[in-house]
Design an enzyme around this catalytic site. Structure first.
Site, mmCIF file in Angstrom:
data_model
loop_
_atom_site.group_PDB
_atom_site.id
_atom_site.type_symbol
_atom_site.label_atom_id
_atom_site.label_comp_id
_atom_site.label_asym_id
_atom_site.label_seq_id
_atom_site.Cartn_x
_atom_site.Cartn_y
_atom_site.Cartn_z
ATOM 1 N N GLY A 47 4.190 8.565 -0.027
ATOM 2 C CA GLY A 47 3.220 7.917 0.940
ATOM 3 C C GLY A 47 2.868 6.608 0.679
ATOM 4 O O GLY A 47 2.802 6.051 -0.408
ATOM 5 N N GLN A 52 -2.344 -1.156 1.218
ATOM 6 C CA GLN A 52 -1.646 -1.477 -0.425
ATOM 7 C C GLN A 52 -0.668 -2.347 -0.278
ATOM 8 O O GLN A 52 -0.314 -2.834 -1.239
ATOM 9 C CB GLN A 52 -0.692 -0.193 -0.646
ATOM 10 C CG GLN A 52 -1.717 1.163 -1.112
ATOM 11 C CD GLN A 52 -0.991 2.357 -1.401
ATOM 12 O OE1 GLN A 52 -0.626 3.025 -0.726
ATOM 13 N NE2 GLN A 52 -0.705 2.527 -2.683
ATOM 14 N N CYS A 97 -0.271 6.901 -7.625
ATOM 15 C CA CYS A 97 -0.301 5.833 -6.535
ATOM 16 C C CYS A 97 0.339 4.606 -6.772
ATOM 17 O O CYS A 97 0.212 4.286 -8.118
ATOM 18 C CB CYS A 97 -1.923 5.493 -6.346
ATOM 19 S SG CYS A 97 -2.237 4.447 -5.119
ATOM 20 N N LEU A 98 0.942 4.182 -5.961
ATOM 21 C CA LEU A 98 1.761 2.862 -6.301
ATOM 22 C C LEU A 98 0.745 1.721 -6.799
ATOM 23 O O LEU A 98 1.189 0.743 -7.389
ATOM 24 C CB LEU A 98 2.375 2.265 -4.933
ATOM 25 C CG LEU A 98 3.654 3.067 -4.369
ATOM 26 C CD1 LEU A 98 4.290 2.459 -3.224
ATOM 27 C CD2 LEU A 98 4.731 3.181 -5.503
ATOM 28 N N HIS A 139 -4.534 11.764 0.611
ATOM 29 C CA HIS A 139 -4.678 10.595 -0.313
ATOM 30 C C HIS A 139 -4.377 9.208 0.398
ATOM 31 O O HIS A 139 -5.008 8.507 0.183
ATOM 32 C CB HIS A 139 -3.543 10.854 -1.260
ATOM 33 C CG HIS A 139 -3.026 9.544 -2.203
ATOM 34 N ND1 HIS A 139 -3.423 9.810 -3.628
ATOM 35 C CD2 HIS A 139 -2.900 8.293 -2.111
ATOM 36 C CE1 HIS A 139 -3.101 8.482 -4.071
ATOM 37 N NE2 HIS A 139 -2.710 7.586 -2.922
ATOM 38 N N GLU A 140 -3.439 9.148 1.368
ATOM 39 C CA GLU A 140 -2.925 8.007 2.194
ATOM 40 C C GLU A 140 -4.261 7.516 3.172
ATOM 41 O O GLU A 140 -4.656 6.637 3.194
ATOM 42 C CB GLU A 140 -1.625 8.111 3.035
ATOM 43 C CG GLU A 140 -0.503 8.410 2.002
ATOM 44 C CD GLU A 140 -0.566 7.440 0.690
ATOM 45 O OE1 GLU A 140 -0.874 6.261 0.936
ATOM 46 O OE2 GLU A 140 0.020 7.737 -0.236
ATOM 47 N N HIS A 143 -6.900 5.745 1.458
ATOM 48 C CA HIS A 143 -6.733 4.057 1.313
ATOM 49 C C HIS A 143 -7.368 3.311 2.518
ATOM 50 O O HIS A 143 -7.721 2.089 2.490
ATOM 51 C CB HIS A 143 -5.092 4.070 1.262
ATOM 52 C CG HIS A 143 -4.847 4.180 -0.132
ATOM 53 N ND1 HIS A 143 -4.987 3.395 -1.048
ATOM 54 C CD2 HIS A 143 -3.513 5.108 -0.511
ATOM 55 C CE1 HIS A 143 -4.299 3.941 -2.231
ATOM 56 N NE2 HIS A 143 -3.403 4.643 -1.771
HETATM 57 NI NI NI Z 1 -2.269 5.739 -3.212
#
Ligand code: NI
Length: 171
Positions: A47, A52, A97-98, A139-140, A143
């Protein structure tokens, strides 16, 4: 299409509450194509959220089929202005997470959710998801409200872990 650079914590953009997409124009569709390409350029990434990559719009891409374990999932979904309609149950699971490439954490999330969103073709989606896929969506979604998994952990001391194997190892 382009692979976009991913912002890392503590970049202040990651703390921004994102704006809804008002119009699905060419620019937004181009951005979505880049966001999808960026997700796919990261092996195992399930995701990504627009902020991000520095775009504070309410757009996320999720694909629970790219995870390590096979799980029930709806494949790749681009969710524009997503809304979580209800959540139920609670399960603890490990998240990465990226934007926090060197950490993972144990985070409590709903076991099952219903959500709706606009899709890039101008349609609307209304679905339920559970377990891992629900976790990815939540989670996404976080953000978009400027929240990272660090904001969700019960204890920074006992629920956050250093990740050793995220980046490709040198031969
Ligand atoms: Ni993330």
């Amino acid at each position: 299409m382009a692979i976009l650079p991913v912002l890392l914590y503590p970049d202040p953009i990651l703390k921004t509450v994102c704006e809804p997409v008002a119009q699905l124009d060419e620019e937004v569709l181009r951005f979505i194509a880049d966001l999808v390409e960026t997700l796919e350029s990261n092996p195992g990434c399930v995701g990504i959220a627009a902020p991000q990559v520095g775009t504070t719009r309410r757009i996320i891409v999720v694909d629970a089929s790219r995870g390590r374990k096979p799980v029930p999932n709806h494949g790749r979904m681009v969710l524009i202005n997503p809304v979580i309609e209800w959540q139920e149950g609670e399960v603890m699971g490990r998240e990465g997470c990226l934007s926090l490439p060197h950490l993972t954490a144990n985070v409590k999330r709903a076991q099952r959710i219903a959500f709706r969103a606009l899709t890039p073709d101008g349609g609307e989606l209304s679905l339920e998801a559970s377990d891992f896929e629900a976790r990815v969506i939540l989670h996404e979604y976080d953000h978009l409200d400027g929240l990272l998994f660090l904001d969700r952990v019960a204890s920074l001391k006992t629920d956050v872990f250093r990740r050793k194997d995220y980046l490709p190892k040198n031969p």
